[in-house]
Design an enzyme around this catalytic site. Structure first.
Site, PDB file in Angstrom:
ATOM      1  N   ASP A 168       4.976   3.031   8.926  1.00 21.47           N
ATOM      2  CA  ASP A 168       3.602   3.128   9.386  1.00 21.47           C
ATOM      3  C   ASP A 168       3.613   2.990  10.906  1.00 21.47           C
ATOM      4  O   ASP A 168       4.593   2.496  11.485  1.00 21.47           O
ATOM      5  CB  ASP A 168       2.772   2.011   8.747  1.00 21.47           C
ATOM      6  N   ASP A 225       2.309  -2.722   7.225  1.00 22.70           N
ATOM      7  CA  ASP A 225       1.765  -4.070   7.434  1.00 22.70           C
ATOM      8  C   ASP A 225       0.356  -4.245   6.894  1.00 22.70           C
ATOM      9  O   ASP A 225      -0.162  -5.358   6.883  1.00 22.70           O
ATOM     10  CB  ASP A 225       1.785  -4.435   8.920  1.00 22.70           C
ATOM     11  N   ASP A 267      -1.080   0.125   3.096  1.00 23.33           N
ATOM     12  CA  ASP A 267       0.330   0.499   2.953  1.00 23.33           C
ATOM     13  C   ASP A 267       0.925   0.027   1.629  1.00 23.33           C
ATOM     14  O   ASP A 267       2.037   0.440   1.277  1.00 23.33           O
ATOM     15  CB  ASP A 267       1.164  -0.102   4.099  1.00 23.33           C
TER      16      ASP A 267
END
Length: 790
Positions: A317, A513, A517
């Site tokens: 990410d 995080d 996700d």
């Protein structure tokens, strides 16, 4: 069985191996003394007793292994012990008993040492809190803490829940969570994580989460699940044992048939006992888990460690993973006739009352510069528009513009700059008139470029970024880091699909995080959560959690995974090879049972000690920094933070010179050159003479800093050139038309060179010292604010 009952049962169980080792050693020693004293019958009796004492637990261990579906080679130990009793080799039996008990005790001690950090994490968990109501402070159970409670944390106590600082300052030891040994300071309003230790005087905090929802509770849950019992490498050891045991029995039987001597068969069994591979492999894996824990990485089990070591694709990410996940001020623009520092002060004064993430960044930037903020009145916050308040008798708005003022030249420049930098704009309006703007963006993590290089070196050959952000900033991050693929504007469903597609091609690691996700983390071969900000769905879905907010810990974890597996396999193969060689020697009659027992004991000790090397890490990639060098790195790193605004003075002076080569422009250039010669150049010289020589030994060569030294020479050359231009302008009273182009080239070039040079040093050297530095000390903040306002 409840936890206290399990704990009461564990303590006697933990004593079995060391007590058995002590008893068998006493029996062997007593028999030796009796034999030397001329009492062979007494000696045989002592040795027989020691052998029989070892047979009983050995049988229990074999049955326990079979019940778990493991075909363990402890069966060889049982056969050899019984065999020595049947053929009258009582001394050999006593030696095997000591070897078996000692090996088990050594294995248990090794596992206890290797898992010390995981146990310490559990034992460190806070169990109570001090709640203040009015003037009274009461000790309450951790479960009774509620959000918004005012808590008191005494010296040496553990922060019980996640919260926010209510006192002016606190000194904390965060090593349990982050692995960093240095203490840190937290000031009023800053967030606190549960589990850190108060290393200073008592302070107050306001709870923002309950105990169950706090950072440390999540980490404890993950650590409690960590273990190597089901690791594939341990199953690999069992597969080795599956052919090693039949081979041992075959060699033993062949030796008996060929020689007609049962003693030879027993000797073969003795040197094959207890096969070090089943001792060494688990020790190496548990050691790897322990080392990862010390580096701020909690791994749920050996399976995740093993998969991490095999991974070749990494999906990441962007926000909060590759970037900091929180915006920072990158520039302050002012309308003509306005002062940029005053614009920042006004914006921060109004934003003090806003919980918005951009407001927090503006306030942080103003305080870092030592600006004195005013208290606003009549504060009104409109979601999506910003904050409006009365400040010093004027109505000030910070946020979006209420009307279009982009037609002004300075405003168009701000919009263009924000577009180029992928930045957000917080406009500052005074009495309905736009007077300035604050530009903010989510910066790239300082360690990200170096981490990406390390990840590629660790064996990852495909790096992919998934983000819900716009395409422009996503592509910029991908270009800077050299990623193989960038997917922007991704929904959680898109991320899952992308991860599954990568997983179909190779073993895939996903790092994220946020709550969004979590599905992608669960879909990956190994999910890695950046869990430093607390217990989230991403942490629950991940097999690995980074307890510190630093991406390079993932590279550490990959290095640990590969090193641990390498040590485990190396130890198992070496142990089996030595045992096979000893079996061959015993089969031809050259190694009697008693001597063979001593040989096997040496093999066992050697491979277990080798497995413990996994605790130390791979020496080929470890950079051993002396404490003095690390302290020096942190000092120069902090100076970089102090000098960033000073470097920007070069660009500001060039901008003024572009507008007009007049007297104010010459003063701006002179001021920039003064800061350059009095602060920046001395900093670069100190790096050249102090830091670079100190780094030569840890980095293995002085050539590692050679290109940086060349950059220092270019910085000095451009500085001298600017000084020459100023001297010429001083003699004529103004900057000549023939000087403008070259002077602009020097100013803009030096600004770009210094920024690039700072980044290169931070990525290549300063990251070796660990955590990212905090804001400059108060006395330096005042100096910076003064210089910027000049």
């Amino acid at each position: 069985m409840d936890a206290p009952a399990r704990e009461r049962w564990r303590w006697p169980a933990r004593l079995v191996e060391p007590v058995l080792a002590a008893v068998t050693a006493v029996a062997l020693t007593a028999g030796g003394i009796a034999w030397l004293a001329g009492a062979p019958r007494v000696a045989d009796g002592c040795w027989i007793a020691g052998t029989v004492l070892a047979v009983v637990p050995a049988v229990v261990w074999v049955l326990a292994a079979l019940r778990r579906g493991r075909f363990g080679v402890d069966l060889i130990a049982v056969l050899s012990l019984v065999g020595t009793l049947l053929v009258g080799e009582y001394l050999a039996g006593a030696l095997i008993a000591v070897m078996l008990a000692g090996g088990r005790a050594l294995e248990a001690a090794a596992e206890r040492r290797a898992s010390h950090d995981l146990r310490a994490l559990l034992e460190h968990a806070p169990r109570f809190a001090r709640r203040r109501v009015g003037a009274a402070v009461d000790v309450i159970a951790l479960a009774d803490v509620a959000v918004d409670d005012l808590l008191v944390v005494g010296p040496g106590e553990v922060v019980p829940v996640d919260g926010r600082m209510a006192s002016p300052v606190a000194v904390l030891d965060e090593s349990v969570l982050t692995g960093e040994p240095l203490q840190v300071e937290r000031t009023a309003g800053e967030p606190l994580r549960s589990g850190v230790v108060n290393a200073g005087s008592a302070f107050e905090m306001q709870a923002t989460a309950t105990a169950a929802d706090s950072t440390y509770a999540q980490i404890v849950r993950l650590a409690a699940e960590a273990g190597a019992e089901n690791a594939p490498v341990v199953r690999l050891a069992d597969r080795y044992a599956a052919w090693f045991l039949p081979l041992t029995l075959l060699v033993s039987g062949a030796a008996w048939l060929a020689s007609g001597s049962a003693v030879r068969a027993v000797a073969v069994l003795v040197v094959a006992t207890p096969c070090p591979l089943l001792l060494a492999a688990p020790v190496a894996i548990v050691s790897g888990l322990s080392r990862a824990s010390r580096r701020g990485v909690v791994i749920r089990g050996g399976g995740a460690l093993e998969n991490l070591g095999h991974a070749t694709t990494l999906v990441m990410d962007k926000t909060g993973t590759l970037t900091m996940g929180r915006p920072v001020v990158i520039d302050v623009a002012a309308a003509p006739g306005r002062d940029a520092i005053e614009i920042l002060r006004v914006a921060a004064s109004v934003d003090q009352m806003s919980p918005h993430v951009l407001a927090e960044a503006i306030v942080t930037a103003a305080r870092a510069r030592g600006l004195q903020l005013s208290l606003p009145a009549d504060v009104i916050e409109e979601p999506g528009r910003g904050v409006t308040a009365t400040l010093d008798g004027r109505r000030v708005h910070v946020g979006k513009l209420s009307r279009d003022t982009a037609n002004a030249e300075w405003a168009r420049a701000v919009v263009n700059r924000a577009l180029l930098d992928g930045a957000a704009i917080a406009w500052v309006c005074v009495d309905d008139r736009a007077t300035g703007a604050v530009l903010l963006r989510d910066p790239l993590r300082r360690h990200a470029p170096r981490t990406v290089r390390r990840l590629r070196e660790a064996g990852l050959n495909r790096l992919v970024m998934l983000t819900g952000d716009r395409a422009e900033p996503a592509r910029e991050v991908g270009a800077v880091l050299g990623l193989d693929e960038v997917y922007a504007e991704q929904s959680p469903a898109d991320k899952v699909a992308a991860v599954r597609a990568e997983k179909d091609r190779a073993v895939t690691v996903m790092v994220g995080d946020g709550v969004n996700d979590a599905p992608a983390l669960a879909a990956a071969s190994v999910g890695v959560a950046m869990g430093a900000r607390g217990a989230t769905a991403s942490s629950e879905a991940a097999g690995i959690v980074l307890t510190t907010d630093r991406l390079e810990r993932l590279a550490d974890a990959m290095d640990i995974a590969r090193w641990s597996r390498r040590i485990a396999v190396q130890s198992a193969v070496a142990g089996m090879t030595l045992s096979l060689a000893a079996m061959a020697v015993a089969a031809v009659g050259w190694l009697p049972p008693a001597v063979g027992a001593l040989v096997q004991e040496g093999i066992d000790v050697a491979v277990i000690l080798n497995a413990l090397r996994a605790l130390r890490g791979n020496p080929d990639i470890e950079v051993d920094l002396p404490a003095k060098t690390e302290q020096m790195l942190r000092r120069f790193d902090a100076e970089h933070d102090e000098l960033r605004d000073a470097v920007d003075l070069l660009r500001d002076a060039a901008d003024q010179l572009t507008a007009a080569a007049d007297q104010p422009a010459m003063e701006a250039v002179r001021h920039a050159h003064t800061v350059l010669t009095e602060r920046i150049i001395p900093h670069e010289r100190a790096e050249e003479t102090q830091l670079y020589p100190a780094l030569a030994h840890p980095l293995g060569t002085s050539e590692a800093t050679a290109t940086m030294s060349r950059t220092h020479a270019e910085i000095q050359r451009l500085s001298d050139r600017i000084g020459t231009h100023l001297a010429l302008a001083q003699s004529t009273g103004a900057i000549g038309p023939d000087q403008v182009d070259d002077l602009l080239s020097c100013l803009y070039g030096l600004h770009a060179l210094l920024r690039l040079h700072f980044l290169q040093e931070e990525e290549s050297y300063f990251t070796l010292a660990g955590d990212e530095p905090g804001p400059p000390p108060p006395e330096r903040r005042q100096t910076l604010g003064h210089e910027l306002s000049r």
